[in-house]
Design a protein around this motif. Structure first.
Motif, PDB file in Angstrom:
ATOM      1  N   MET A   1       0.800  -1.219   0.000  1.00 38.41           N
ATOM      2  CA  MET A   1       0.000   0.000   0.000  1.00 38.41           C
ATOM      3  C   MET A   1       0.843   1.284   0.000  1.00 38.41           C
ATOM      4  SD  MET A   1      -3.069   0.627  -0.492  1.00 38.41           S
ATOM      5  CE  MET A   1      -3.850  -0.935  -0.098  1.00 38.41           C
ATOM      6  N   PRO A   2       2.000   1.318   0.676  1.00 36.30           N
ATOM      7  CA  PRO A   2       2.831   2.532   0.588  1.00 36.30           C
ATOM      8  C   PRO A   2       3.218   2.896  -0.843  1.00 36.30           C
ATOM      9  CG  PRO A   2       3.563   1.198   2.428  1.00 36.30           C
ATOM     10  CD  PRO A   2       2.562   0.370   1.675  1.00 36.30           C
ATOM     11  N   ILE A   3       3.315   1.891  -1.723  1.00 37.54           N
ATOM     12  CA  ILE A   3       3.627   2.183  -3.124  1.00 37.54           C
ATOM     13  C   ILE A   3       2.491   2.994  -3.747  1.00 37.54           C
ATOM     14  CG2 ILE A   3       3.959   1.147  -5.401  1.00 37.54           C
ATOM     15  CD1 ILE A   3       5.391  -1.163  -4.044  1.00 37.54           C
ATOM     16  N   TYR A   4       1.242   2.584  -3.484  1.00 35.10           N
ATOM     17  CA  TYR A   4       0.091   3.332  -3.990  1.00 35.10           C
ATOM     18  C   TYR A   4       0.066   4.745  -3.412  1.00 35.10           C
ATOM     19  CZ  TYR A   4      -2.066  -0.974  -5.808  1.00 35.10           C
ATOM     20  OH  TYR A   4      -2.349  -2.114  -6.503  1.00 35.10           O
ATOM     21  N   LEU A   5       0.371   4.847  -2.132  1.00 39.49           N
ATOM     22  CA  LEU A   5       0.355   6.153  -1.476  1.00 39.49           C
ATOM     23  C   LEU A   5       1.402   7.082  -2.077  1.00 39.49           C
ATOM     24  CD1 LEU A   5      -0.064   4.787   2.127  1.00 39.49           C
ATOM     25  CD2 LEU A   5      -1.642   6.392   1.050  1.00 39.49           C
ATOM     26  N   PHE A   6       2.591   6.564  -2.272  1.00 40.77           N
ATOM     27  CA  PHE A   6       3.658   7.350  -2.888  1.00 40.77           C
ATOM     28  C   PHE A   6       3.234   7.809  -4.286  1.00 40.77           C
ATOM     29  CE2 PHE A   6       7.284   7.754  -5.678  1.00 40.77           C
ATOM     30  CZ  PHE A   6       8.215   8.466  -4.936  1.00 40.77           C
ATOM     31  N   ALA A   7       2.723   6.864  -5.073  1.00 35.10           N
ATOM     32  CA  ALA A   7       2.303   7.191  -6.434  1.00 35.10           C
ATOM     33  C   ALA A   7       1.150   8.187  -6.440  1.00 35.10           C
ATOM     34  CB  ALA A   7       1.903   5.913  -7.174  1.00 35.10           C
ATOM     35  N   SER A   8       0.264   8.077  -5.455  1.00 34.69           N
ATOM     36  CA  SER A   8      -0.859   9.015  -5.356  1.00 34.69           C
ATOM     37  C   SER A   8      -0.360  10.433  -5.117  1.00 34.69           C
ATOM     38  CB  SER A   8      -1.796   8.606  -4.217  1.00 34.69           C
ATOM     39  OG  SER A   8      -2.372   7.354  -4.458  1.00 34.69           O
ATOM     40  N   GLY A   9       0.537  10.575  -4.146  1.00 35.36           N
ATOM     41  CA  GLY A   9       1.085  11.896  -3.860  1.00 35.36           C
ATOM     42  C   GLY A   9       1.834  12.462  -5.047  1.00 35.36           C
ATOM     43  N   TYR A  10       2.617  11.613  -5.693  1.00 37.88           N
ATOM     44  CA  TYR A  10       3.395  12.037  -6.855  1.00 37.88           C
ATOM     45  C   TYR A  10       2.476  12.525  -7.974  1.00 37.88           C
ATOM     46  CZ  TYR A  10       7.190  11.772 -10.335  1.00 37.88           C
ATOM     47  OH  TYR A  10       8.123  12.065 -11.290  1.00 37.88           O
ATOM     48  N   GLY A  11       1.458  11.727  -8.275  1.00 37.79           N
ATOM     49  CA  GLY A  11       0.558  12.078  -9.370  1.00 37.79           C
ATOM     50  C   GLY A  11      -0.326  13.271  -9.063  1.00 37.79           C
ATOM     51  N   LEU A  12      -0.823  13.347  -7.824  1.00 37.51           N
ATOM     52  CA  LEU A  12      -1.703  14.456  -7.459  1.00 37.51           C
ATOM     53  C   LEU A  12      -0.970  15.795  -7.468  1.00 37.51           C
ATOM     54  CD1 LEU A  12      -3.818  12.820  -4.607  1.00 37.51           C
ATOM     55  CD2 LEU A  12      -4.639  13.580  -6.839  1.00 37.51           C
ATOM     56  N   PHE A  13       0.324  15.773  -7.196  1.00 37.02           N
ATOM     57  CA  PHE A  13       1.100  17.019  -7.242  1.00 37.02           C
ATOM     58  C   PHE A  13       1.001  17.654  -8.625  1.00 37.02           C
ATOM     59  CE2 PHE A  13       4.931  19.420  -8.222  1.00 37.02           C
ATOM     60  CZ  PHE A  13       5.058  20.252  -7.115  1.00 37.02           C
ATOM     61  N   PHE A  14       1.075  16.822  -9.653  1.00 31.82           N
ATOM     62  CA  PHE A  14       1.019  17.344 -11.019  1.00 31.82           C
ATOM     63  C   PHE A  14      -0.417  17.610 -11.466  1.00 31.82           C
ATOM     64  CE2 PHE A  14       5.105  14.995 -11.086  1.00 31.82           C
ATOM     65  CZ  PHE A  14       5.933  16.061 -11.405  1.00 31.82           C
ATOM     66  N   SER A  15      -1.330  16.697 -11.145  1.00 31.95           N
ATOM     67  CA  SER A  15      -2.698  16.857 -11.639  1.00 31.95           C
ATOM     68  C   SER A  15      -3.442  17.991 -10.952  1.00 31.95           C
ATOM     69  CB  SER A  15      -3.479  15.550 -11.467  1.00 31.95           C
ATOM     70  OG  SER A  15      -3.620  15.219 -10.100  1.00 31.95           O
ATOM     71  N   LEU A  16      -3.111  18.264  -9.686  1.00 30.70           N
ATOM     72  CA  LEU A  16      -3.790  19.340  -8.968  1.00 30.70           C
ATOM     73  C   LEU A  16      -3.030  20.654  -9.023  1.00 30.70           C
ATOM     74  CD1 LEU A  16      -5.015  17.511  -5.727  1.00 30.70           C
ATOM     75  CD2 LEU A  16      -6.265  17.922  -7.845  1.00 30.70           C
ATOM     76  N   GLY A  17      -1.779  20.591  -9.400  1.00 31.67           N
ATOM     77  CA  GLY A  17      -0.964  21.798  -9.350  1.00 31.67           C
ATOM     78  C   GLY A  17      -1.056  22.677 -10.579  1.00 31.67           C
ATOM     79  N   LYS A  18      -1.765  22.220 -11.604  1.00 31.43           N
ATOM     80  CA  LYS A  18      -1.793  22.971 -12.862  1.00 31.43           C
ATOM     81  C   LYS A  18      -2.822  24.093 -12.859  1.00 31.43           C
ATOM     82  CE  LYS A  18      -0.252  18.943 -15.540  1.00 31.43           C
ATOM     83  NZ  LYS A  18      -0.628  17.963 -16.578  1.00 31.43           N
ATOM     84  N   ASP A  19      -3.987  23.839 -12.279  1.00 27.83           N
ATOM     85  CA  ASP A  19      -5.062  24.833 -12.316  1.00 27.83           C
ATOM     86  C   ASP A  19      -5.797  24.817 -10.986  1.00 27.83           C
ATOM     87  OD1 ASP A  19      -7.128  26.548 -12.825  1.00 27.83           O
ATOM     88  OD2 ASP A  19      -7.708  25.635 -14.734  1.00 27.83           O
ATOM     89  N   ASN A  20      -5.484  25.766 -10.126  1.00 24.48           N
ATOM     90  CA  ASN A  20      -6.068  25.795  -8.788  1.00 24.48           C
ATOM     91  C   ASN A  20      -7.576  25.995  -8.797  1.00 24.48           C
ATOM     92  OD1 ASN A  20      -3.562  25.433  -7.588  1.00 24.48           O
ATOM     93  ND2 ASN A  20      -3.147  27.626  -7.469  1.00 24.48           N
ATOM     94  N   THR A  21      -8.102  26.594  -9.863  1.00 22.83           N
ATOM     95  CA  THR A  21      -9.535  26.877  -9.911  1.00 22.83           C
ATOM     96  C   THR A  21     -10.366  25.613 -10.095  1.00 22.83           C
ATOM     97  OG1 THR A  21      -9.468  27.250 -12.312  1.00 22.83           O
ATOM     98  CG2 THR A  21      -9.086  29.160 -10.876  1.00 22.83           C
ATOM     99  N   LEU A  22      -9.752  24.541 -10.545  1.00 21.55           N
ATOM    100  CA  LEU A  22     -10.498  23.311 -10.821  1.00 21.55           C
ATOM    101  C   LEU A  22     -10.218  22.213  -9.803  1.00 21.55           C
ATOM    102  CD1 LEU A  22     -10.051  23.124 -14.710  1.00 21.55           C
ATOM    103  CD2 LEU A  22     -12.033  23.950 -13.437  1.00 21.55           C
ATOM    104  N   ILE A  23      -9.509  22.528  -8.734  1.00 21.18           N
ATOM    105  CA  ILE A  23      -9.109  21.498  -7.780  1.00 21.18           C
ATOM    106  C   ILE A  23     -10.311  20.799  -7.161  1.00 21.18           C
ATOM    107  CG2 ILE A  23      -8.114  21.163  -5.481  1.00 21.18           C
ATOM    108  CD1 ILE A  23      -5.852  22.978  -6.258  1.00 21.18           C
ATOM    109  N   VAL A  24     -11.291  21.572  -6.709  1.00 18.46           N
ATOM    110  CA  VAL A  24     -12.463  20.980  -6.064  1.00 18.46           C
ATOM    111  C   VAL A  24     -13.205  20.065  -7.032  1.00 18.46           C
ATOM    112  CG1 VAL A  24     -14.683  21.461  -4.985  1.00 18.46           C
ATOM    113  CG2 VAL A  24     -12.710  22.905  -4.453  1.00 18.46           C
ATOM    114  N   LYS A  25     -13.365  20.529  -8.265  1.00 16.79           N
ATOM    115  CA  LYS A  25     -14.057  19.719  -9.271  1.00 16.79           C
ATOM    116  C   LYS A  25     -13.273  18.448  -9.585  1.00 16.79           C
ATOM    117  CE  LYS A  25     -15.946  19.861 -13.959  1.00 16.79           C
ATOM    118  NZ  LYS A  25     -16.150  20.684 -15.177  1.00 16.79           N
ATOM    119  N   LYS A  26     -11.960  18.591  -9.752  1.00 14.56           N
ATOM    120  CA  LYS A  26     -11.122  17.428 -10.047  1.00 14.56           C
ATOM    121  C   LYS A  26     -11.203  16.395  -8.927  1.00 14.56           C
ATOM    122  CE  LYS A  26      -7.506  19.502 -12.967  1.00 14.56           C
ATOM    123  NZ  LYS A  26      -6.058  19.826 -13.032  1.00 14.56           N
TER     124      LYS A  26
END
Length: 309
Positions: free
Chosen positions: A1-26
């Motif tokens: 499970m730590p592998i999933y957690l690491f990958a989640s944090g890694y991926g969310l940094f990029f997917s949520l960091g691009k457009d702050n206005t859409l974070i809640v919707k995303k």
């Protein structure tokens, strides 16, 4: 499970960091997609258990069903504890990413590590006397699980922020005998975990495994195989305990030899996953729209984030 957690944090940094206005919707769409997938698995396997003559796999009545349905309990399937924890991490991700961007990475690692150690001690030792208050126990248990899981999640965000994997990739890409050395490193991690079985080292061995595994140069066949497994990994996670513990243990353990049992389990999980996806994607298309269907029908879920340099 730590592998999933690491990958989640890694991926969310990029997917949520691009457009702050859409974070809640995303985040809302991300959670809804996971819940739809989960509810399909829940209802499907309740039906399968009934038809297989094993309704006891879902015992506890309607109240227990509702608790599982809304992620307040994982009594039906022990592997489902991560569902609630992941949802909480997704909700906390914007704040965590903001803090990690603002403050020194080492300081954030130290703070996260302290939270991890305190939560780990409580999870193992149960130092807090919560009495018989079921609601309080449920809340504290959720907090402890988040506390023990956030460390790998935070490290994943920091890896993305500091581009650590890219630096490792650039430094070791042309190293001689890279594949052999990485495989030896992975073998050493397995041996380490065999001799020291405590969960406390799991985040560290998981992060080391990810780094070593991603440095390995893989064949096209292996890349395609991993892509297929990655596309189905959420369903494999949601279903595997039903198959080998609750409903079909005799069938799964029929091959007798561990490696054959493991392969047979993966095959059956994949077969169920194709059925689940045949239900999931049409529902997803009608509920959240075509624009969220990712190319090749990849879910935006923790187990499917690809770490690349």
């Amino acid at each position: 499970m730590p592998i999933y957690l690491f990958a989640s944090g890694y991926g969310l940094f990029f997917s949520l960091g691009k457009d702050n206005t859409l974070i809640v919707k995303k985040n809302g769409i991300r959670i809804l997609k996971l819940l739809i997938n989960f509810w399909i698995v829940l209802i499907m396997f309740m039906g399968i258990a009934f038809l297989a003559g094993k309704p006891e796999a879902f015992s506890g009545g309607f109240t227990k069903f509702l608790l599982n349905f809304f992620l307040l309990s994982n009594s039906y399937n022990g592997a489902w504890w991560y569902l609630q924890t992941y949802v909480i991490h997704v909700l906390l991700a914007p704040l965590l990413i903001k803090l990690i961007k603002r403050y020194n990475s080492i300081s954030m690692i130290v703070l996260s590590g302290i939270i991890y150690l305190v939560s780990y001690v409580e999870r193992i030792k149960h130092l807090l006397d919560l009495g018989d208050n079921a609601e309080l126990i449920m809340v504290v248990n959720a907090l402890v699980l988040v506390g023990t899981s956030q460390f790998a999640f935070v490290i994943g965000i920091i890896f993305a922020k500091e581009r650590i994997y890219s630096k490792l990739h650039n430094k070791f890409y042309n190293m001689k005998f890279k594949n052999v050395l990485c495989l030896l490193g992975i073998l050493l991690l397995v041996v380490l975990h065999a001799f020291y079985e405590s969960m406390i080292i799991a985040p560290f061995t998981a992060i080391a495994f990810i780094c070593l595994f991603n440095l390995i140069k893989k064949s096209i066949f292996m890349e395609r195989l991993l892509t297929v497994l990655g596309n189905h990994s959420t369903n494999l996670w949601l279903t595997h305990m039903f198959i080998y513990i609750s409903i079909f243990p005799e069938l799964i353990f029929a091959p007798r030899y561990p490696i054959l049992i493991f392969i047979w389990l993966i095959v059956l999980c994949l077969l169920f996953s194709f059925v689940i996806n045949a239900i999931y994607f049409p529902i997803l298309k009608k509920t959240v729209g075509k624009n969220v269907l990712i190319v090749d029908k990849q879910h935006d879920k923790p187990s499917e984030i690809k770490i690349s340099g």
